[in-house]
Design an enzyme around this catalytic site. Structure first.
Site, short mmCIF file in Angstrom:
data_model
loop_
_atom_site.label_atom_id
_atom_site.label_comp_id
_atom_site.label_asym_id
_atom_site.label_seq_id
_atom_site.Cartn_x
_atom_site.Cartn_y
_atom_site.Cartn_z
N ASP A 1 0.90 -1.23 -0.06
CA ASP A 1 0.09 0.11 0.04
C ASP A 1 0.90 1.34 0.10
O ASP A 1 1.90 1.35 -0.53
CB ASP A 1 -0.89 -0.08 1.24
CG ASP A 1 -2.26 0.56 0.90
OD1 ASP A 1 -2.35 1.70 0.90
OD2 ASP A 1 -3.36 -0.17 0.83
N SER B 1 -11.22 -0.94 -1.10
CA SER B 1 -9.89 -0.89 -0.13
C SER B 1 -10.22 -1.48 1.18
O SER B 1 -9.16 -1.66 1.97
CB SER B 1 -9.28 0.40 -0.22
OG SER B 1 -8.59 0.56 -1.56
N HIS C 1 -3.77 5.64 3.60
CA HIS C 1 -4.44 4.54 3.38
C HIS C 1 -4.00 3.17 3.77
O HIS C 1 -4.59 2.50 4.26
CB HIS C 1 -4.59 4.68 1.88
CG HIS C 1 -5.33 3.81 0.97
ND1 HIS C 1 -5.06 2.33 0.77
CD2 HIS C 1 -6.67 3.90 0.42
CE1 HIS C 1 -5.79 1.73 -0.08
NE2 HIS C 1 -6.95 2.53 -0.23
#
Length: 576
Positions: free
Chosen positions: A190, A489, A245
């Site tokens: 990520d 996600s 994220h």
């Protein structure tokens, strides 16, 4: 997904509440802007050669005026400098070459961007958010009494985690049976992981964590890309996430049950940062290949991939609407990522991917308006078909996960498809009015880096959240932060956490920890999932997008839910 996944094509982009795209949230298929070289200008390429044809390929490269810098025999490609687009097209004429992809930033993580006038009511601020922290302070470590209380009552913010209740990851559920073993390594491919966050640090494996990207402060046109270089050679340490994220994903997988903030699906596993996404949320081919190869070599058990590889939302190796150079680039992405996935899976890595946030039936795609997403402004409408692939979600050997909201309705943004959807998991949906939850509370709450939130102006100078999308949990005058996000996600890490529980229970000693074949993990994931059938009407019409999504297939395997909704409690109690 993150920007690689619709700017999040690889990583799913999360939806920021209140109609604002969370800073750093990645969208599939989008990458940073980089100008194409002039016809005579040298460029760097990843040249993929056919099996057994390395010598022929290297000869073709040199004959065409290219300079070979390195060869990766594991994945069958050469890193090459060559004189522009014409060089790439000449290479494509050789039968020994199967793909030629520019070595540029071509990928992103996936969080869902806000689309349309979605009204998000404010959420009441809990008492735990009242006191302001000192600048840059980290929360104190949980006391033994806090941890003991968490084991029976959950963490302070557990009441907000409807997603964990949905899949049975609670003190009265899977936490009481199996929280996952420290010997199980879950890799997060990520934008990075904040390894110092108090709800990450206890489970963070700094020794094994790696960063395969270098920050780029500006693009070729001088516009800000990743921002300033904070570290030597513009390479962040392996415990930094300037986007947020990856930290959110890691938290959902394995935040500890420690009396602070939230708890993850598998609060006892080890989290490994295998960074392939940039600060700005882009995932490029070379870092993705490096990350997957490393996962295989390092003995990682599961990887979560909430991104797609840019610049193409859909990769079409033979689309007549594309130039020959573009066809070769897409063929290189399809081939290279598949080889890297095969390598990792062959070394015992279970591969979990976000399906994507394009609100598209991936079995019947017709148009692609987002590609190429790099360089910026290159997008055009393309007519496509099912031969075009969303990578890695549609790559072989990958378990792809769709997203549901709090009522278990397929999230409006989530991609779907009878061939493509393997499992479903909570991803959040601010538009899902099927429960008593309101606004941001319908999304997924997980850990967020303080610095990223401050940069995104989601907390002010005193540390106070500026909106309902951020929650602060304070103990002994020190606070940690958590953010509500939505996207596929956010869904896939739930499946990764359940996979980690299964490996903890059924894995055998090996590779320095516990090992269970990816094929067996897949079987157990499917067997322990809750079967969910298509809506009685056969479809859902979403008011937010004015789209009608048709669900096809039986309860045992359909386009919305695949083999079912992941279930941590069933995984923690199932018999082999």
């Amino acid at each position: 997904m993150v920007r690689g996944y619709r700017r999040l094509r690889g990583a799913v982009v999360s939806i920021a509440v209140a109609g604002t795209l969370a800073a750093g949230s990645l969208v599939t298929g989008a990458g940073p802007a980089v100008a194409r070289p002039a016809p005579g200008e040298a460029s760097q390429y990843l040249v993929f050669y056919a099996q057994g044809r390395q010598a022929d390929a290297l000869s073709a490269i040199r004959s065409g005026g290219g300079v070979v810098e390195a060869v990766d025999a594991k994945l069958g490609y050469a890193l090459v400098h060559g004189p522009g687009t014409a060089f790439a097209e000449r290479l494509g004429a050789s039968s020994s070459i199967v793909g030629v992809t520019d070595n540029r930033r071509v990928g992103s993580a996936a969080a869902l961007p806000a689309q349309g006038p979605v009204s998000v009511p404010a959420v009441a601020t809990p008492a735990a958010e009242v006191s302001a922290p000192a600048q840059g302070a980290f929360p104190a470590a949980a006391s033994s009494s806090q941890a003991a209380a968490a084991a029976t009552r959950g963490d302070p913010l557990s009441a907000r985690q409807w997603n964990m209740k949905m899949i049975g990851a609670t003190p009265g559920g899977s936490y009481a049976k199996d929280r996952g073993s420290k010997r199980v390594l879950v890799g997060v491919i990520d934008t990075g992981v904040d390894g110092r966050h108090p709800d990450i640090a206890p489970n963070f494996d700094r020794r094994l964590s790696r960063n395969f990207v270098v920050d780029r402060p500006k693009d070729s046109k001088g516009k800000t890309l990743d921002g300033p270089c904070e570290y030597k050679n513009c390479k962040d340490p392996a415990d930094v996430d300037d986007d947020g994220h990856g930290t959110h994903v890691a938290s959902t997988i394995g935040s500890p049950l420690n009396g602070i903030g939230v708890a993850g699906v598998a609060p006892g596993v080890s989290l490994v940062n295998i960074r392939a996404g940039t600060d700005s949320g882009f995932f490029f081919l070379k870092p993705v290949l490096d990350a997957l190869t490393y996962a295989g070599d390092a003995g990682i058990d599961v990887v979560n991939m909430s991104f797609f590889v840019d610049p193409w939302t859909f990769n079409c190796a033979r689309n007549k609407a594309d130039s020959r150079a573009e066809q070769l680039q897409q063929a290189g992405i399809i081939t290279g990522v598949q080889r890297a996935l095969d390598y990792a899976r062959g070394h015992g890595v279970t591969l979990i991917s976000a399906l994507g946030n394009g609100s598209t039936d991936l079995g019947h795609p017709t148009t692609d308006k987002d590609s190429p997403g790099y360089p910026a402004g290159s997008e055009r409408d393309r007519t496509i078909d099912n031969s075009c692939l969303n990578v890695p979600a549609e790559s072989r050997g990958v378990i792809s996960v769709s997203a549901v909201g709090p009522s278990k309705r397929k999230a409006w943004y989530s991609d779907y498809g009878t061939e493509q959807t393997d499992l479903a998991a909570p991803g959040g949906d601010p538009t899902d009015a099927g429960t008593s939850l309101k606004g941001t509370a319908r999304e997924i709450l997980a850990a967020a880096p303080t610095r990223a939130l401050r940069k995104q102006k989601l907390i002010d100078g005193s540390g106070k959240p500026t909106g309902s999308s951020v929650v602060r949990d304070c103990h002994q005058g020190k606070c940690s932060y958590y953010q509500y996000l939505s996207g596929t996600s956010m869904a896939s890490p739930h499946a990764a956490g359940v996979a980690a529980i299964l490996i903890s229970r059924f894995g055998k000693p090996g590779r320095g920890g516990l090992a269970l074949s990816p094929a067996r993990v897949q079987e157990l994931l499917y067997a322990t999932a809750d079967r969910v059938g298509c809506p009685s009407s056969g479809s859902i019409t979403y008011s937010v997008s004015e789209q009608k999504h048709l669900c096809a297939g039986p309860t045992s395997k359909n386009g919305f839910y695949g083999h079912g909704l992941v279930n941590a409690y069933r995984a923690a109690t199932a018999k082999h």
